[in-house]
Design an enzyme around this catalytic site. Structure first.
Site, PDB file in Angstrom:
ATOM      1  N   ASP A  41      15.335   6.736  -6.373  1.00  0.00           N
ATOM      2  CA  ASP A  41      16.736   6.069  -6.751  1.00  0.00           C
ATOM      3  C   ASP A  41      16.646   6.839  -8.144  1.00  0.00           C
ATOM      4  OD1 ASP A  41      18.668   5.226  -7.132  1.00  0.00           O
ATOM      5  OD2 ASP A  41      18.163   2.739  -7.698  1.00  0.00           O
ATOM      6  N   ASP A  43      18.920   5.334 -11.164  1.00  0.00           N
ATOM      7  CA  ASP A  43      18.921   3.975 -12.516  1.00  0.00           C
ATOM      8  C   ASP A  43      17.544   3.340 -12.270  1.00  0.00           C
ATOM      9  OD1 ASP A  43      20.519   5.205 -13.936  1.00  0.00           O
ATOM     10  OD2 ASP A  43      21.568   4.390 -12.235  1.00  0.00           O
TER      11      ASP A  43
END
Length: 489
Positions: A41, A43
């Site tokens: 991912d 963030d």
């Protein structure tokens, strides 16, 4: 009582130094030698953000609530409270209560807040029909999204919880009637807090001052560099837009950051990306503009938008336990991959840095050790009925209750995100269910050889004898390869 036994003699030498925020912790046995593909991912996984971001999200959402939704001006006087909320809390939407719930769906006494004030335990019992139990299976659902109870699972949710508490507090303090359900809707990700993300405020702040908001980007570069140099394939699946990701990755990794990744997917719309097969992949050109050609392969050097995991697996052939995916959101990033697709998963839990520091202090270790000793004494002596024994038992019970109030060492309002007294929290239960590994940041990978096998501690079941040496020797080792890997940084 503790002084009679000599508190320092209760703790084995060196036990306070076993934990480290640089350690990777295992819920399941994982051999990195068997992992060929690493997914990330963006963030709070590749990009870690400073706490300043939380106050910016809170302030902007608060101003939207006042100026656009016409909430009372008095709410504007409430500044962000950095250490009020913690991740993993539950929010009773209909009652307007923020609380911590354990793995067995019981509220931890002393952790229920209406606004910014704690709710007395006897009142909590009245509100929930004489019990601390909350039937989350019907009130909250598998992904913790309601309809009656919401669980806040990602780091971005901390300013949202704080704003909910502040707004509730304002109405209650000023004796203003209001509907908690409508307040929740106005504050939540679908409205005021949601507008901070949807309208791109957060993206603009970060892109305008990358140095202020992004932390430890050099470590992200070191991790990617090391994995690629060892022949691993990498991919990125994020909900964030390409322009935002591109600028952050250029800051952390360099202009050629896409050379590290075999597949890059933005605006993926997780968790739907993982659990439905509706949206097709679209390709973005070098300017980030959408192209409409049919996608027959996912090629290195290109950037793709949306899509779904079923097409991803078909086009890449990447399946099962040779894939290890890292993310910070237990539901949106990890749950479906673990339960339905057999990928290995790694949870990023930044809170581990604080938690392991507290757990390693002599004060905490002494308190916990003596509390366990008292519990054992109570268990063995409870059948003694004579008045003198009962008096001693009551004294021990009182002292045990006082020792259980160690939550102030973590968060003064809600305590540790991992424990409610002796039980794991609901967050901990989900963490152990949906992640094979968990760690404070992906930089923890720098501390391990890529053929390393992670072994979880053999935690004794209640009917099994405790294996003390096993407890001390596995799962909490130091970071053996840190010195060897410093040249990568």
């Amino acid at each position: 009582i503790l002084s009679h036994f000599g508190e320092k003699h209760l703790i084995p030498p060196g036990v306070c130094n076993l934990l480290s925020s640089s350690t990777i912790y295992a819920n399941n046995e994982v051999s990195l030698e068997e992992v060929d593909i690493y997914g990330f991912d963006y963030d709070y996984t590749l990009a870690l953000y400073s706490s300043t971001l939380n106050s910016m999200i809170y302030n902007t959402a608060r101003d939207i609530l006042v100026k656009q939704y016409k909430y009372p001006e008095g709410i504007s006087k409430y500044d962000y409270i950095p250490n009020f909320a913690t991740r993993g809390l539950h929010y009773d939407i209909q009652k307007g209560l923020l609380m911590k719930i354990d793995a067995f769906h019981y509220i931890q006494p002393g952790t229920v807040y209406r606004g910014l004030r704690p709710v007395p335990d006897d009142e909590v019992l009245q509100l929930y029909g004489g019990t601390y139990h909350v039937p989350l299976h019907k009130d909250s659902g598998f992904y913790g999204k309601g309809p009656k109870v919401k669980q806040f699972m990602d780091v971005f949710s901390i300013p949202e919880m704080t704003l909910l508490a502040v707004a509730n507090h304002y109405f209650l303090s000023n004796n203003i009637d209001y509907d908690p359900v409508h307040l929740y809707k106005d504050v939540s990700v679908s409205e005021a807090v949601g507008m901070v993300h949807i309208q791109g405020y957060m993206y603009k702040w970060i892109m305008q001052d990358l140095e202020k908001y992004i932390l430890r980007g050099d470590e992200t570069y070191a991790v990617l560099h090391r994995l690629v140099n060892n022949g691993k394939k990498l991919f990125l699946i994020t909900n964030s837009p390409f322009g935002f990701v591109n600028k952050g990755m250029m800051y952390m990794v360099g202009k050629e950051w896409r050379d590290f990744f075999d597949v890059v997917i933005v605006q993926a719309d997780k968790p739907h990306f993982f659990n439905d097969c509706v949206k097709p992949f679209r390709r973005l050109d070098n300017n980030g503009d959408l192209q409409w050609d049919k996608i027959n392969s996912l090629d290195k050097g290109h950037v793709y938008k949306q899509g779904n995991l079923f097409d991803f697996r078909r086009l890449t052939g990447w399946r099962g336990s040779k894939v290890l995916y890292f993310g910070d959101h237990l539901y949106s990033d990890l749950a479906d991959l673990m339960l339905w697709h057999g990928w290995r998963t790694g949870a990023i839990v930044p809170e581990l840095e604080l938690e392991t520091k507290v757990l390693s202090t002599e004060q905490y270790t002494q308190s916990l050790t003596w509390m366990q000793a008292l519990t054992g004494l109570l268990e063995r002596m409870q059948m003694h009925r004579d008045p003198e024994s009962r008096e001693v038992l009551l004294e021990w019970m009182k002292e045990r209750e006082e020792l259980r109030l160690t939550k102030n060492m973590f968060n003064p309002h809600f305590g540790s995100i991992f424990r409610t007294y002796h039980n794991p929290t609901y967050f901990s239960r989900r963490l152990s269910r949906f992640s094979d590994l968990y760690m404070a940041s992906i930089s923890c990978l720098l501390n391990y050889d890529l053929s390393y096998t992670f072994y979880p501690r053999r935690t004794p079941l209640q009917h099994e004898p405790p294996l003390w040496m096993d407890q001390l020797c596995t799962g909490c080792m130091k970071t053996p390869f840190l010195e060897e890997m410093t040249h990568i940084r």
